[in-house]
Design a protein around this motif. Structure first.
Motif, PDB file in Angstrom:
ATOM      1  N   LEU A  82       0.950  -1.273  -0.095  1.00  0.00           N
ATOM      2  CA  LEU A  82       0.022  -0.195   0.010  1.00  0.00           C
ATOM      3  C   LEU A  82       0.965   1.177   0.238  1.00  0.00           C
ATOM      4  CD1 LEU A  82      -2.854  -0.852   2.545  1.00  0.00           C
ATOM      5  CD2 LEU A  82      -3.117  -0.121   0.000  1.00  0.00           C
ATOM      6  N   ASN A  83       1.899   1.519   0.765  1.00  0.00           N
ATOM      7  CA  ASN A  83       2.920   2.295   0.689  1.00  0.00           C
ATOM      8  C   ASN A  83       3.487   2.660  -0.611  1.00  0.00           C
ATOM      9  OD1 ASN A  83       4.198   4.387   2.084  1.00  0.00           O
ATOM     10  ND2 ASN A  83       5.950   3.005   2.665  1.00  0.00           N
ATOM     11  N   GLN A  84       3.880   1.813  -1.114  1.00  0.00           N
ATOM     12  CA  GLN A  84       4.285   1.850  -2.656  1.00  0.00           C
ATOM     13  C   GLN A  84       3.237   2.465  -3.511  1.00  0.00           C
ATOM     14  OE1 GLN A  84       7.323   1.559  -3.802  1.00  0.00           O
ATOM     15  NE2 GLN A  84       8.198   1.050  -2.002  1.00  0.00           N
ATOM     16  N   LEU A  85       1.885   1.943  -3.391  1.00  0.00           N
ATOM     17  CA  LEU A  85       1.081   2.078  -4.244  1.00  0.00           C
ATOM     18  C   LEU A  85       0.633   3.658  -4.217  1.00  0.00           C
ATOM     19  CD1 LEU A  85      -0.995   1.043  -6.492  1.00  0.00           C
ATOM     20  CD2 LEU A  85      -2.378   0.588  -4.607  1.00  0.00           C
ATOM     21  N   TYR A  86       0.316   4.365  -2.837  1.00  0.00           N
ATOM     22  CA  TYR A  86       0.161   5.648  -2.433  1.00  0.00           C
ATOM     23  C   TYR A  86       1.210   6.477  -3.086  1.00  0.00           C
ATOM     24  CZ  TYR A  86      -3.688   3.832   0.288  1.00  0.00           C
ATOM     25  OH  TYR A  86      -4.755   3.233   1.067  1.00  0.00           O
ATOM     26  N   ALA A  87       2.384   5.838  -2.822  1.00  0.00           N
ATOM     27  CA  ALA A  87       3.606   7.026  -3.240  1.00  0.00           C
ATOM     28  C   ALA A  87       3.557   7.073  -4.818  1.00  0.00           C
ATOM     29  CB  ALA A  87       4.904   6.164  -2.871  1.00  0.00           C
ATOM     30  N   ASP A  88       3.091   5.788  -5.631  1.00  0.00           N
ATOM     31  CA  ASP A  88       2.977   5.966  -7.005  1.00  0.00           C
ATOM     32  C   ASP A  88       2.171   6.805  -7.351  1.00  0.00           C
ATOM     33  OD1 ASP A  88       3.608   4.620  -9.808  1.00  0.00           O
ATOM     34  OD2 ASP A  88       1.621   4.244  -9.431  1.00  0.00           O
ATOM     35  N   SER A 148       7.913   9.576  -3.021  1.00  0.00           N
ATOM     36  CA  SER A 148       8.638   8.614  -2.287  1.00  0.00           C
ATOM     37  C   SER A 148       7.826   7.981  -1.445  1.00  0.00           C
ATOM     38  CB  SER A 148       9.938   9.176  -1.629  1.00  0.00           C
ATOM     39  OG  SER A 148      10.754   9.925  -2.521  1.00  0.00           O
ATOM     40  N   PRO A 149       7.952   6.641  -1.041  1.00  0.00           N
ATOM     41  CA  PRO A 149       7.220   6.053  -0.030  1.00  0.00           C
ATOM     42  C   PRO A 149       7.543   6.597   1.218  1.00  0.00           C
ATOM     43  CG  PRO A 149       8.298   4.329  -1.598  1.00  0.00           C
ATOM     44  CD  PRO A 149       8.936   5.682  -1.835  1.00  0.00           C
ATOM     45  N   LEU A 150       6.538   6.310   2.252  1.00  0.00           N
ATOM     46  CA  LEU A 150       6.798   6.907   3.673  1.00  0.00           C
ATOM     47  C   LEU A 150       7.633   6.131   4.386  1.00  0.00           C
ATOM     48  CD1 LEU A 150       3.169   7.661   4.838  1.00  0.00           C
ATOM     49  CD2 LEU A 150       4.913   9.556   4.234  1.00  0.00           C
ATOM     50  N   PRO A 151       8.535   6.332   5.322  1.00  0.00           N
ATOM     51  CA  PRO A 151       9.315   5.340   6.246  1.00  0.00           C
ATOM     52  C   PRO A 151       8.485   4.416   6.779  1.00  0.00           C
ATOM     53  CG  PRO A 151       9.758   7.802   6.478  1.00  0.00           C
ATOM     54  CD  PRO A 151       8.635   7.758   5.766  1.00  0.00           C
ATOM     55  N   SER A 152       8.782   3.287   6.909  1.00  0.00           N
ATOM     56  CA  SER A 152       7.997   2.182   7.361  1.00  0.00           C
ATOM     57  C   SER A 152       7.814   2.422   8.815  1.00  0.00           C
ATOM     58  CB  SER A 152       8.791   0.799   7.358  1.00  0.00           C
ATOM     59  OG  SER A 152       9.873   1.026   8.103  1.00  0.00           O
ATOM     60  N   ASP A 153       8.344   3.081   9.592  1.00  0.00           N
ATOM     61  CA  ASP A 153       7.602   3.540  11.003  1.00  0.00           C
ATOM     62  C   ASP A 153       6.340   4.276  10.965  1.00  0.00           C
ATOM     63  OD1 ASP A 153       9.508   1.973  12.094  1.00  0.00           O
ATOM     64  OD2 ASP A 153      10.851   3.749  12.990  1.00  0.00           O
ATOM     65  N   VAL A 155       4.447   4.588   8.291  1.00  0.00           N
ATOM     66  CA  VAL A 155       3.258   3.491   7.785  1.00  0.00           C
ATOM     67  C   VAL A 155       2.681   2.786   8.611  1.00  0.00           C
ATOM     68  CG1 VAL A 155       2.770   1.469   6.364  1.00  0.00           C
ATOM     69  CG2 VAL A 155       4.296   3.495   5.391  1.00  0.00           C
ATOM     70  N   GLU A 156       3.408   1.988   9.491  1.00  0.00           N
ATOM     71  CA  GLU A 156       3.046   1.302  10.873  1.00  0.00           C
ATOM     72  C   GLU A 156       2.160   2.022  11.780  1.00  0.00           C
ATOM     73  OE1 GLU A 156       2.592  -2.206  13.249  1.00  0.00           O
ATOM     74  OE2 GLU A 156       3.779  -1.885  11.276  1.00  0.00           O
TER      75      GLU A 156
END
Length: 157
Positions: A16-22, A27-32, A34-35
């Motif tokens: 989802l993070n990759q898709l929202y960034a696309d 750029s994707p959000l940092p994983s923290d 996103v969590e």
């Protein structure tokens, strides 16, 4: 083209993070982040993030919030459709149409009498897309940006 559409799970969050960034070429959000964000979203009752796959490849997402209301002389529910996103290389292939049709079906099955959405005024092609699926402009959408630190007693003055 037959999409597999299901509710996203925690294992899907990096996708989802990759898709929202696309969606907007960011750029994707940092994983923290996103969590933290998606953990909070999962705590909202009747709010679901759906993901769509084509041949086991993630191709899109949308969110639905089912909300109760007392409008129209009784108890009703309506749905808010949000974050409809198709991966950039697959736009124009009918994926968005299938996802929105699924969202309408899910909303009807949940007992909703209508589905609403909001779209940025600049996205005229998107407006045509929604109109082609049966949506019609109804009223105006308004927003008011607030600072999280504002106190309730400051309102109405």
């Amino acid at each position: 083209m037959n999409l597999e559409i299901r509710i996203a799970t925690r294992e899907d969050w990096p996708l989802l993070n990759q898709l929202y960034a696309d969606m907007d070429g960011e750029s994707p959000l940092p994983s923290d982040d996103v969590e933290r964000i998606l953990t909070e979203i999962t705590q909202v009752p009747n709010y679901y993030i759906y993901i769509a796959f084509l041949n086991q490849q993630l191709v899109g997402t949308f969110s639905l919030l089912y909300a109760p209301t007392m409008m129209h002389r009784g108890y009703h529910k309506f749905a808010v459709l949000d974050a409809v996103t198709v991966i950039s290389q697959m736009r124009g292939e009918g994926i968005g149409s299938q996802m929105v049709q699924a969202a309408l079906q899910f909303s009807a099955e949940a007992g909703c009498y209508k589905v609403t959405l909001s779209s940025n005024l600049k996205r005229t092609r998107t407006h045509q897309f929604y109109q082609s699926l049966g949506f019609e402009q109804h009223g105006w959408s308004f927003k008011c940006l607030v600072q999280p630190s504002q106190q309730i007693e400051n309102y109405g003055r």
